[in-house]
Design a protein around this motif. Structure first.
Motif, PDB file in Angstrom:
ATOM      1  N   ILE A  52      24.370 -21.773  12.628  1.00 42.36           N
ATOM      2  CA  ILE A  52      25.697 -21.459  12.100  1.00 42.36           C
ATOM      3  C   ILE A  52      25.848 -19.951  12.034  1.00 42.36           C
ATOM      4  CG2 ILE A  52      27.252 -21.725  10.123  1.00 42.36           C
ATOM      5  CD1 ILE A  52      25.582 -24.271   9.420  1.00 42.36           C
ATOM      6  N   ASN A  53      26.949 -19.447  12.564  1.00 44.19           N
ATOM      7  CA  ASN A  53      27.222 -18.013  12.538  1.00 44.19           C
ATOM      8  C   ASN A  53      28.160 -17.745  11.363  1.00 44.19           C
ATOM      9  OD1 ASN A  53      27.886 -15.331  13.066  1.00 44.19           O
ATOM     10  ND2 ASN A  53      27.776 -15.636  15.268  1.00 44.19           N
ATOM     11  N   ALA A  54      27.565 -17.513  10.195  1.00 34.61           N
ATOM     12  CA  ALA A  54      28.349 -17.333   8.968  1.00 34.61           C
ATOM     13  C   ALA A  54      28.492 -15.857   8.676  1.00 34.61           C
ATOM     14  CB  ALA A  54      27.689 -18.049   7.800  1.00 34.61           C
ATOM     15  N   GLY A  55      29.699 -15.340   8.849  1.00 32.37           N
ATOM     16  CA  GLY A  55      29.942 -13.931   8.569  1.00 32.37           C
ATOM     17  C   GLY A  55      29.126 -13.008   9.452  1.00 32.37           C
ATOM     18  N   PRO A  80      38.199 -18.523   5.716  1.00 33.55           N
ATOM     19  CA  PRO A  80      39.244 -17.501   5.873  1.00 33.55           C
ATOM     20  C   PRO A  80      38.724 -16.077   5.974  1.00 33.55           C
ATOM     21  CG  PRO A  80      39.236 -18.406   3.635  1.00 33.55           C
ATOM     22  CD  PRO A  80      38.345 -19.272   4.463  1.00 33.55           C
ATOM     23  N   ARG A  81      37.559 -15.777   5.391  1.00 32.02           N
ATOM     24  CA  ARG A  81      37.029 -14.408   5.435  1.00 32.02           C
ATOM     25  C   ARG A  81      35.852 -14.270   6.399  1.00 32.02           C
ATOM     26  NH1 ARG A  81      32.922 -11.965   2.884  1.00 32.02           N
ATOM     27  NH2 ARG A  81      32.591 -13.726   1.484  1.00 32.02           N
ATOM     28  N   LYS A  82      34.923 -15.223   6.346  1.00 34.90           N
ATOM     29  CA  LYS A  82      33.712 -15.128   7.156  1.00 34.90           C
ATOM     30  C   LYS A  82      33.922 -15.578   8.596  1.00 34.90           C
ATOM     31  CE  LYS A  82      30.534 -16.143   3.323  1.00 34.90           C
ATOM     32  NZ  LYS A  82      29.505 -17.107   2.853  1.00 34.90           N
ATOM     33  N   GLY A  83      34.991 -16.307   8.849  1.00 34.78           N
ATOM     34  CA  GLY A  83      35.158 -16.894  10.171  1.00 34.78           C
ATOM     35  C   GLY A  83      34.545 -18.278  10.199  1.00 34.78           C
ATOM     36  N   THR A  90      33.899 -10.329  10.590  1.00 31.75           N
ATOM     37  CA  THR A  90      33.952 -10.519   9.138  1.00 31.75           C
ATOM     38  C   THR A  90      34.478  -9.271   8.441  1.00 31.75           C
ATOM     39  OG1 THR A  90      32.099 -12.061   9.223  1.00 31.75           O
ATOM     40  CG2 THR A  90      32.584 -11.048   7.100  1.00 31.75           C
ATOM     41  N   THR A  91      34.000  -8.117   8.870  1.00 29.74           N
ATOM     42  CA  THR A  91      34.456  -6.859   8.277  1.00 29.74           C
ATOM     43  C   THR A  91      35.936  -6.632   8.580  1.00 29.74           C
ATOM     44  OG1 THR A  91      32.254  -5.894   8.438  1.00 29.74           O
ATOM     45  CG2 THR A  91      34.098  -4.361   8.244  1.00 29.74           C
ATOM     46  N   ILE A  92      36.343  -6.891   9.808  1.00 30.65           N
ATOM     47  CA  ILE A  92      37.751  -6.733  10.176  1.00 30.65           C
ATOM     48  C   ILE A  92      38.618  -7.665   9.338  1.00 30.65           C
ATOM     49  CG2 ILE A  92      39.427  -6.870  12.058  1.00 30.65           C
ATOM     50  CD1 ILE A  92      37.005  -6.463  13.972  1.00 30.65           C
ATOM     51  N   ARG A  93      38.128  -8.885   9.154  1.00 26.25           N
ATOM     52  CA  ARG A  93      38.878  -9.855   8.358  1.00 26.25           C
ATOM     53  C   ARG A  93      39.072  -9.355   6.925  1.00 26.25           C
ATOM     54  NH1 ARG A  93      35.712 -13.577   9.630  1.00 26.25           N
ATOM     55  NH2 ARG A  93      36.739 -14.190  11.548  1.00 26.25           N
ATOM     56  N   GLU A 134      44.425 -12.887  16.188  1.00 26.58           N
ATOM     57  CA  GLU A 134      45.187 -12.172  15.170  1.00 26.58           C
ATOM     58  C   GLU A 134      44.413 -10.969  14.632  1.00 26.58           C
ATOM     59  OE1 GLU A 134      43.167 -15.701  13.087  1.00 26.58           O
ATOM     60  OE2 GLU A 134      44.209 -15.308  14.992  1.00 26.58           O
ATOM     61  N   LEU A 135      43.079 -11.081  14.561  1.00 27.18           N
ATOM     62  CA  LEU A 135      42.260  -9.940  14.146  1.00 27.18           C
ATOM     63  C   LEU A 135      42.227  -8.881  15.233  1.00 27.18           C
ATOM     64  CD1 LEU A 135      39.202 -11.654  12.398  1.00 27.18           C
ATOM     65  CD2 LEU A 135      41.223 -10.633  11.337  1.00 27.18           C
TER      66      LEU A 135
END
Length: 650
Positions: free
Chosen positions: A521-524, A554-557, A358-361, A392-393
């Motif tokens: 759920i693995n949110a962020g 798009p940001r959290k995965g 999430t941070t990389i994103r 891509e990350l």
């Protein structure tokens, strides 16, 4: 990017000269020993990494049918002594933490000696309030050096620390305090999140109003503001001349509880995982040192919040047992200062960096210009954990942050595991973007086809991921629910630990994680139980039914997508989202608020009334043209309506 090479191995010549494990042959020899001569292997490492007050009578015993696992039975040691005292004796002025705040006035340095001074004073205070071994102390603080000090003060006297993430609500905090039967809460005055400042003290006091068993609230704050009768200032404790400056560390049995960590579950309320002293401390020390090739002159920065297992293991126990210096940062990436992380790395000369996808994103969304302003040549290893790292990350991190010279340690682990279980080693493995590569020492990975119960046989055949034998860092039980622990992690496959994740092995024997196979759920990077959110939604007077699933974000995965049937009718939809968001924020916290609400007149069900979550997951993911078998839907009109509404919702 064109066609990148299959393997990334330019780092190997350097690390094979210097790494703790040098090359595939040494790794294979150690891995084989860890399985075939396990007692001797773990005994050797337990003596090397930890200082014991009494050595063990046996290395490991387990009875899977009873859910009983014991490591280093009969052994005694103290976590705080291993983290602080023995290092202070040799290097009293070594820096333990660089604390990076939201400006120069909030940044400071804390040495191992200073940390030990804080720990001794707080330990003395806890003892003065009749806190002793086995009793629980809840800690509700932001990322600051006082947080590990509070953890270690508990460990010093044998109390069990329970760290609660400051993003959780007062309601959620109160429930955890009650479950733990805690009499002391340690908190801070504020949580500075950049765009907003939250009063943690107010939330803590709101929680305590529901918990009369809490006798004392320690508040870390320099302000001399009016306190309630239960409150005591951290700095008052540190300056109290009546409290002794030194408290002996309590020798704890290897299997005594060290901490409880609450994590999202798939059966309703969060699970309080219990981790113990001997096995967890060894696992934290070994995995942190070997996977990140830590040296005493390294500066290690794990960006995860200290409240999560990643922060516990890497930033606190793993780093301190190994005697290294670490960075603590009190907030994540911020678009208003897009180069903040790179400034910190350049100024402090960080050598090993571990972060989350999430941070990389988020950082990658700022582009490469902020990177180009700073010298990142001090970096030697980049790590990531929390969720699968998209290729891509991986390439962005490898090419732009590491300059093509730093290996990426893409690790897999869980709160239940206590530390990394699968990861490449910098002196051993060529890399493949997105692969967790190989098991750590002593880990036996098994992938089963859940349709047959047999191990997968073909390359890239996906299945459920299990662990075949106990490892030192395994959580021993769930607080107050050992039967639930057994049901969740050891049934129905006897002798196999259920991870709840999917995995596959490619044609080269490299492991890949494929995501959750249950309703967590693995949110962020934060594991959140779908049932926990659904139960909270169902308690709202306007909700008749609710299902929460994950979807690509798009940001959290992975984000949270809620399908909600309102009991009050469609006319309430305009204000319902705000009302439900506030409801979840109060009862769980902002990380439980769905990214998307979709209103449903009814949800697709089988003839027996079971909600077809599989179809809702596909709708949330935008896979409307690939729903699979829908013949079991008893109310197909509901599905057609949901699909039509999903197009307008997204």
């Amino acid at each position: 990017m064109g066609n990148p090479p299959k393997w990334y191995d330019s780092h190997l010549p350097e690390f094979r000269e210097t790494a703790h494990i040098r090359g595939p042959e040494e790794y294979k020899e150690l891995y084989t020993r860890s399985l075939e001569d396990a007692d001797a292997f773990w005994s050797q490492n337990a003596r090397e990494y930890l200082t014991w007050a009494r050595e063990w009578d046996f290395v490991m015993q387990h009875d899977v049918r009873q859910g009983r696992v014991e490591w280093f039975g009969g052994g005694k040691l103290n976590a705080c002594f291993n983290c602080l005292d023995r290092h202070v004796a040799r290097h009293p002025h070594r820096i333990a933490y660089y604390r990076e705040g939201n400006g120069p006035s909030n940044s400071r340095i804390v040495t191992y000696s200073k940390l030990l001074q804080w720990v001794n004073k707080l330990s003395a205070f806890l003892k003065s309030r009749d806190i002793s071994r086995g009793q629980r102390v809840v800690i509700y603080m932001p990322n600051m050096p006082e947080l590990p000090a509070a953890m270690l003060a508990c460990a010093r006297i044998g109390a069990v620390h329970v760290v609660i993430h400051p993003g959780y609500s007062a309601h959620w905090l109160a429930e955890r305090i009650q479950e733990c039967e805690a009499r002391i809460l340690i908190t801070a005055n504020t949580l500075d999140e950049g765009e907003r400042i939250t009063s943690l003290r107010e939330k803590a006091l709101q929680a305590v109003q529901r918990c009369p068993e809490v006798e004392t609230v320690v508040v870390c704050d320099r302000d001399a503001r009016q306190r309630t009768d239960k409150e005591v200032g951290w700095h008052d404790i540190m300056s109290d001349p009546h409290l002794p400056a030194a408290v002996p560390s309590e020798p704890m049995s290897s299997e005594d509880p060290l901490f409880i960590m609450f994590t999202g579950g798939n059966t309703g309320k969060p699970k309080g995982l219990v981790h113990t002293h001997g096995g967890y401390l060894l696992w934290a020390a070994m995995t942190t040192r070997l996977i990140f090739d830590l040296r005493e002159d390294d500066l290690f920065w794990c960006t995860s919040d200290l409240a999560w297992i990643t922060g516990h293991t890497l930033s606190v126990y793993g780093a301190l047992i190994n005697g290294v210096s670490s960075v603590i940062c009190d907030r994540g990436p911020d678009s208003s200062v897009p180069d903040r992380y790179w400034k910190i790395i350049e100024r402090l000369r960080v050598t090993k960096l571990c972060t989350e996808p999430t941070t990389i994103r988020t950082l990658s969304s700022f582009g490469t210009e902020p990177l180009k302003k700073h010298d990142l040549s001090s970096l030697r290893i980049l790590g990531t954990s929390g969720e699968p790292l998209a290729p891509e990350l991986w390439h962005w991190l490898y090419d732009h942050v590491g300059g093509g010279r730093c290996p990426i340690i893409d690790a897999w682990w869980q709160a239940e595991s206590g530390g990394p279980m699968m990861a490449p080693l910098p002196g051993v493995h060529p890399l493949k973007p997105g692969s967790v590569v190989a098991p750590f020492l002593g880990v036996v990975p098994i992938i089963l086809d859940l349709n047959t119960g047999d191990e997968t046989k073909f390359p890239n055949q996906e299945g459920a991921f299990f662990i075949g034998r106990p490892w030192p860092g395994i959580a021993r039980t769930v607080l107050g629910d050992h039967a639930g622990y057994m049901e969740t992690y050891f049934a129905p496959f006897e002798n196999l630990f259920i991870t709840g994740d999917g995995a596959k092995v490619d044609e080269d024997g490299y492991y890949w994680m494929t995501g959750r196979i249950d309703d967590v759920i693995n949110a962020g990077g934060h594991r959140i139980g779908a049932w926990e959110i659904e139960n909270a939604l169902a308690a709202h007077p306007d909700v008749a039914e609710a299902v929460v699933v994950g979807f690509p974000h798009p940001r959290k995965g992975q984000g949270l997508y809620a399908f909600v049937t309102l009991s009050s009718g469609p006319e309430m939809r305009e204000r319902a989202q705000e009302s439900l968001s506030e409801w979840l924020d109060l009862r769980i916290g902002p990380l439980a608020v769905p990214d998307v609400f979709q209103w449903a007149e009814e949800l697709p069900k089988t003839r027996s009334g079971k909600i077809l979550r599989r179809l809702l997951q596909r709708i949330a993911a935008g896979q409307i043209g690939d729903l699979g078998d829908t013949t079991t839907v008893a109310n197909p009109a509901s599905l057609d309506k949901l699909i039509a509404d999903a197009r307008s919702t997204r």
